[in-house]
Design a protein around this motif. Structure first.
Motif, short mmCIF file in Angstrom:
data_model
loop_
_atom_site.label_atom_id
_atom_site.label_comp_id
_atom_site.label_asym_id
_atom_site.label_seq_id
_atom_site.Cartn_x
_atom_site.Cartn_y
_atom_site.Cartn_z
N VAL A 12 -6.80 9.30 -30.60
CA VAL A 12 -6.77 8.03 -29.87
C VAL A 12 -7.47 8.18 -28.53
N VAL A 13 -7.24 9.28 -27.82
CA VAL A 13 -7.90 9.50 -26.52
C VAL A 13 -9.41 9.61 -26.69
N VAL A 14 -9.85 10.36 -27.70
CA VAL A 14 -11.29 10.50 -27.95
C VAL A 14 -11.90 9.13 -28.30
N ALA A 15 -11.20 8.35 -29.09
CA ALA A 15 -11.70 7.02 -29.46
C ALA A 15 -11.78 6.11 -28.24
N LEU A 16 -10.79 6.19 -27.36
CA LEU A 16 -10.81 5.37 -26.14
C LEU A 16 -11.95 5.78 -25.20
N VAL A 17 -12.21 7.07 -25.09
CA VAL A 17 -13.33 7.53 -24.26
C VAL A 17 -14.65 7.05 -24.85
N ALA A 18 -14.81 7.16 -26.15
CA ALA A 18 -16.04 6.70 -26.81
C ALA A 18 -16.20 5.19 -26.63
N LEU A 19 -15.12 4.44 -26.76
CA LEU A 19 -15.17 3.00 -26.56
C LEU A 19 -15.55 2.65 -25.13
N ALA A 20 -14.99 3.39 -24.17
CA ALA A 20 -15.32 3.15 -22.76
C ALA A 20 -16.80 3.40 -22.50
N LEU A 21 -17.36 4.47 -23.07
CA LEU A 21 -18.78 4.76 -22.91
C LEU A 21 -19.65 3.66 -23.51
N LEU A 22 -19.25 3.16 -24.68
CA LEU A 22 -19.99 2.07 -25.31
C LEU A 22 -19.94 0.79 -24.47
N VAL A 23 -18.80 0.48 -23.92
CA VAL A 23 -18.64 -0.73 -23.10
C VAL A 23 -19.47 -0.62 -21.83
N VAL A 24 -19.47 0.56 -21.19
CA VAL A 24 -20.28 0.75 -19.98
C VAL A 24 -21.76 0.59 -20.29
N GLY A 25 -22.21 1.16 -21.38
CA GLY A 25 -23.62 0.99 -21.79
C GLY A 25 -23.96 -0.45 -22.09
N LEU A 26 -23.06 -1.15 -22.76
CA LEU A 26 -23.28 -2.55 -23.08
C LEU A 26 -23.34 -3.41 -21.82
N LEU A 27 -22.45 -3.15 -20.86
CA LEU A 27 -22.46 -3.92 -19.61
C LEU A 27 -23.74 -3.66 -18.81
N ARG A 28 -24.22 -2.43 -18.81
CA ARG A 28 -25.46 -2.10 -18.11
C ARG A 28 -26.64 -2.85 -18.75
N THR A 29 -26.69 -2.85 -20.07
CA THR A 29 -27.75 -3.56 -20.77
C THR A 29 -27.65 -5.07 -20.53
N LEU A 30 -26.44 -5.59 -20.53
CA LEU A 30 -26.24 -7.01 -20.28
C LEU A 30 -26.69 -7.39 -18.87
N ARG A 31 -26.43 -6.54 -17.90
CA ARG A 31 -26.84 -6.80 -16.52
C ARG A 31 -28.38 -6.84 -16.43
#
Length: 84
Positions: A12-31
């Motif tokens: 669960v922790v590894v999945a949450l870290v991976a999800l956080a990295l994906l969200v940060v990348g998505l927000l950067r691209t969206l910006r």
């Protein structure tokens, strides 16, 4: 030994870290996309304004040409709007 609950927590922790990295990348691209979109909108607005101004100028010039008494050439041979 390590029980199945510990492995579940690690997963669960590894999945949450991976999800956080994906969200940060998505927000950067969206910006970046938002920045490019607003810059393009401003450029398009400027170009459309210039096109409208040129169209209006052509309309004024065509109206001047239709009027029988308005000639761009004055009686002394100079063109209207020309510098002396």
């Amino acid at each position: 030994m390590v029980g199945p609950i510990v492995w579940s927590i690690v997963a669960v922790v590894v999945a949450l870290v991976a999800l956080a990295l994906l969200v940060v990348g998505l927000l950067r691209t969206l910006r970046r996309t938002t920045t490019v979109s607003s810059a393009f909108g401003a450029l398009l607005s400027d170009r459309l304004g210039l096109l409208r101004a040129r169209t209006a100028a052509l309309g004024v010039r065509m109206e001047q040409r239709r009027a029988p008494d308005s000639s761009p050439v004055q009686s002394d041979g100079r063109t209207e709007g020309a510098l002396p």
